[in-house]
Design an enzyme around this catalytic site. Structure first.
Site: not given
Length: 867
Positions: A423-425
């Site tokens: 999740f782009c994290n």
């Protein structure tokens, strides 16, 4: 952090029981005991019928009334370029200014304290701060490791300009009372400015960080490395994930900079965000580039430039997307009208998340082992500390993680849409999953990159599953998701479809919705002019063999190999026939997988989007050089095999990210398909002079400079399936059936699900995965790897009915990787003479090095073929 399950069970938690156990009655819906929400869903989100949408943290959905209101506005008014001075342009300027006020009012502030700079999204807003902040030697850029990629990426700009970048782990931040008095917020002139950046809500696990940190960061108390550092501190709040489901009052928590994305709040428009800048921080920002509309005056031949006075005018380069900005007004109006405000949205979405969390963590296998591992930093006790997001991994009965890709594929069979990955994290992903820096690098070396489906590396998860709720989410959505987990993990498999619901009800397996119960769904993504059945193929130039002339060859280890094709063919509209051989071309079987159906935008239609495609039956007539297309209730239609003057060339088609040159096969077949499917569509064919090269490297036996070419296939020219592997799968499925009924999955129908164009028999189950190459007569093929299966194998290609058992059984028995069949590529093809792939040809496998396969004959041995 992994959260254990609380109490054993395999039943769905009743919402009333959850409500009764709550210390305070949970808020659900927007009045009328939830009836108002049901009416809202029916009126505003009818397109969700039969679908469970649980990716609101990715993008929420817009109501129909928002678009109707916006469209009416556009039809009734003339909006010109706001940089002009005519009447229509002045209308645009005034309307855009009014929208700026509306945005600020939504966040509890006004133009006296904040300026609104419209951007292309929250990422562009963060990038703007990175580029305009006056970094210098001695500046500190502190960012929470639980930040979005777009915030972490700011460090590259800061470091390039001399700043020191300091990642701060959430657990390193002490409560305010433990940190003592704040240092002076403003240092002497000439001292470097510092910036602290953090998310109001983690887009990984939904953790909410205190909004009060904005004030503490400005006081210099949140970056351990910056305590006591001379200079002035500023706070950047990434509110993109938070603002979608919660009120944000900037009068109470006045961060210096706030990054937003409006589609996270309103669903429409996309590609539009904003940077809110507090008046105390506005003089700080500097920019080098100036674009149209930002200059009060400049000289073309001299370094002379005077910026516009207002912050928005200085930083909004060029003409803003003014119609999209105007759409925001209608979005905020609709949101307020439908929900009564963000406080109601926050309570409603948190109730759904807390109920789902409570029910999910209680699910246990018979052994007592938890069904899921939830990643969170709280016990979902309050919306102040937890957003409506649940992040988890599914476990098997032995406690091993089931890859997120397999979970996502299974969820799609229940019409459940969720999100998987990191999740782009990456920072939060590492913290919760226990991934060290070396492990992340190892996963990259193993071929895993952000956004792919490589979900396990050496048994270690590379990511997780995330569900998230929006203001239009319902209790039925949550319960449909929970039933999906229970059905796929805790209930014995049977040959019957998964949990049923009323037609069109969310959570129903796709084939059970009202539309799909009467319309079978099938057809490969490229809609080849073939529908693979297990009818042995024979050939004659007058017998139309279906395009994927799936001439399955059989390989025998101790028994002679046999070959049968799965290509159905018909001689005429009434007389069926079979083929015994089929021509081979440079892209694979001649005419195989050379066509696909596309929608009005030129996007490929598959059975995932259009179930009725399974009823389309194309057949090839080599003698007349035509393809005959049939469907129930329609007159047969003929399509030429090669381009004609009536075909229009188009070049915008894509297959697996490859741009391909295709031809539109004409208005006649387009109208035929559109009438049958009930939607505008076209039949397109790959151009005969277009060469699409395979991405995989050259196999053994290929000369340097040669490269295999592809039709409209996913990865390879051929897909081989071993009949013995299908038999083993059938045995496992029958064993799972309460009555052990093989007729639940007849061999003919089971084979057709895998849509192979070479089928072998005689080898041991899954022996084909140990082959490096095969020879079939004079033809030589290189094995290029396994076929990673998606949920399409759950569709009965004869009826279109869906059943998740096939996918789930493969996931369980193949070490949670749904591989079935192998890809083949030509290693050489003599184009000087026609080649035929024939039933009855000799088939000789070549083993991989170190492969153990004692039953296989030595490569130099040949076997006759059993007819």
């Amino acid at each position: 952090m992994a959260d254990g399950a609380a109490r054993p069970g395999a039943e769905l938690l009743a919402f009333e029981r959850f409500r009764a156990a709550s210390a305070q009655p949970p808020a659900y819906g927007y009045g009328q005991g939830g009836r108002g929400l049901r009416a809202l869903r029916a009126r505003e989100f009818g397109r969700l019928a039969g679908t469970v949408y649980l990716d609101h943290a990715g993008a929420t959905l817009f109501p129909e009334s928002q678009l109707r209101s916006f469209t009416r506005d556009l039809l009734e008014n003339v909006y010109g370029n706001p940089h002009s001075q005519n009447i229509s342009s002045r209308l645009t300027q005034d309307t855009v200014d009014q929208v700026r006020y509306r945005v600020l009012a939504h966040f509890g502030t006004s133009p006296e304290d904040y300026s609104v700079v419209f951007t292309a999204g929250s990422t562009a807003a963060l990038k703007l701060v990175a580029e305009a902040f006056p970094w210098s030697r001695g500046s500190l850029f502190c960012y929470l490791t639980d930040s979005h990629t777009s915030a972490v990426g700011m460090r590259a700009v800061a470091a390039a300009r001399g700043a020191t970048c300091v990642p701060v782990r959430p657990e390193a931040l002490r409560p305010q009372e433990e940190r003592g008095a704040a240092p002076a917020a403003v240092g002497p002139d000439g001292q470097p400015p510092h910036l602290f950046c953090y998310p109001a809500q983690s887009n990984f696990a939904g953790t909410r960080y205190p909004l009060a940190w904005a004030g503490e960061a400005a006081a210099g108390r949140l970056c351990p490395a910056g305590e006591g550092a001379p200079g002035r501190w500023f706070a950047l709040l990434d509110a993109a994930a938070y603002a979608g489901t919660s009120p944000l009052d900037l009068s109470a928590h006045p961060a210096d900079f706030v990054a937003l994305s409006f589609y996270k709040i309103l669903g429409f428009p996309t590609g539009l965000g904003a940077l809110l800048v507090h008046r105390r921080a506005a003089p700080l920002l500097r920019k080098t580039y100036f674009g149209g509309g930002t200059a009060a005056a400049y000289l073309a031949g001299e370094d002379f430039y005077v910026p516009r006075p207002s912050l928005a005018e200085r930083f909004e380069d060029g003409t803003i997307p003014f119609l999209d900005v105007i759409a925001l007004k209608h979005g905020f109006d609709a949101l307020e009208r439908l929900t009564g405000g963000m406080e109601n949205v926050q309570q409603h979405t948190f109730t759904l998340a807390r109920y789902t969390y409570t029910a999910l963590r209680a699910l246990r296998y018979p052994s007592g082992a938890p069904v899921v591992r939830i990643y969170c930093d709280s016990a979902f006790c309050s919306p102040e500390v937890q957003g409506p997001v649940i992040n988890f991994n599914v476990l098997d009965a032995e406690g091993r993680v089931v890859g997120y890709s397999q979970v996502e594929k299974m969820a799609s069979l229940f019409n459940i849409q969720l999100r998987t990955g990191c999740f782009c994290n990456t920072g939060a992903c590492q913290r919760h999953l226990g991934l060290s820096d070396d492990m992340v690098k190892k996963h990259l070396q193993a071929g895993h990159v952000c956004g792919d489906d490589v979900d396990l590396v050496d048994g270690q998860p590379t990511g997780s599953v995330r569900i998230s709720f929006g203001y239009m989410s319902t209790l039925e959505d949550a319960q449909a998701f929970l039933r999906f987990i229970i059905a796929t993990r805790l209930r014995p498999q049977s040959s019957q479809p998964g949990p049923r619901a009323a037609p069109g009800e969310a959570g129903t397996a796709p084939a059970e919705t009202e539309a799909q119960s009467t319309v079978p769904a099938t057809v490969p993504t490229t809609v080849p002019a073939t529908v693979s059945t297990t009818v042995p193929a024979t050939v004659s130039t007058t017998v139309p063999a279906t395009v994927s002339a799936t001439v399955p060859t059989t390989v025998s280890t101790t028994v002679p190999a046999t070959v049968s094709t799965t290509v159905p063919a018909t001689v005429s509209t009434t007389v069926p026939a079979t083929v015994t051989q089929w021509p081979v071309g440079p892209r694979g079987l001649l005419y195989d997988r050379s066509w696909m159906v596309v929608n009005h935008n030129g996007i490929c239609l598959s059975q995932k989007q259009e179930p009725r495609l399974c009823l389309v039956q194309p057949c090839i007539d080599l003698q007349q050089k035509i393809m005959v297309v049939r469907a129930k209730g329609m007159e047969p239609i003929e399509v030429p095999l090669e381009e004609t003057g009536e075909w229009a060339p188009i070049c915008q088609s894509k297959v697996c990210a490859d741009r391909v040159k295709t031809y539109d096969c004409g208005e006649k077949i387009s109208s035929w398909l559109s009438r049958f499917l009930g939607r505008s569509c076209h039949l397109i064919k790959q151009s005969s002079d277009f060469q699409r090269n395979a991405k995989k490297s050259r196999g053994k036996g290929q000369s340097a400079g040669t490269q295999a070419t592809l039709s409209l296939v996913n990865e390879a020219q051929y897909l081989l399936v071993n009949r013995s592997s299908v038999l083993e799968l059938q045995r496992q499925l029958s064993a799972s059936d309460e009555n052990g009924r093989e007729e639940s999955f007849p061999m003919r129908d089971l084979i057709s699900r895998f849509r192979a164009n070479i089928i072998t028999s005689g080898a041991s189950a899954f022996e084909e995965e140990k082959w490096e190459a095969i020879s079939v007569g004079s033809l030589h093929f290189q094995v290029s790897g396994p076929c990673h299966r998606c949920q399409m194998i759950c569709i009965d290609q004869q009826t279109g009915q869906r059943n998740q058992d096939v996918f789930q059984k493969l996931s369980e028995s193949r070490e949670r990787k749904v591989n079935f069949g192998v890809y083949l590529m030509h290693t050489s093809l003599d184009s000087s003479s026609p080649c035929l792939l024939s039933v009855g040809s000799q088939v000789i496998p070549v083993l991989k090095e170190n492969a153990e396969c004692h039953d296989l004959p030595a490569p130099e041995k040949h076997h006759d073929v059993v007819s």
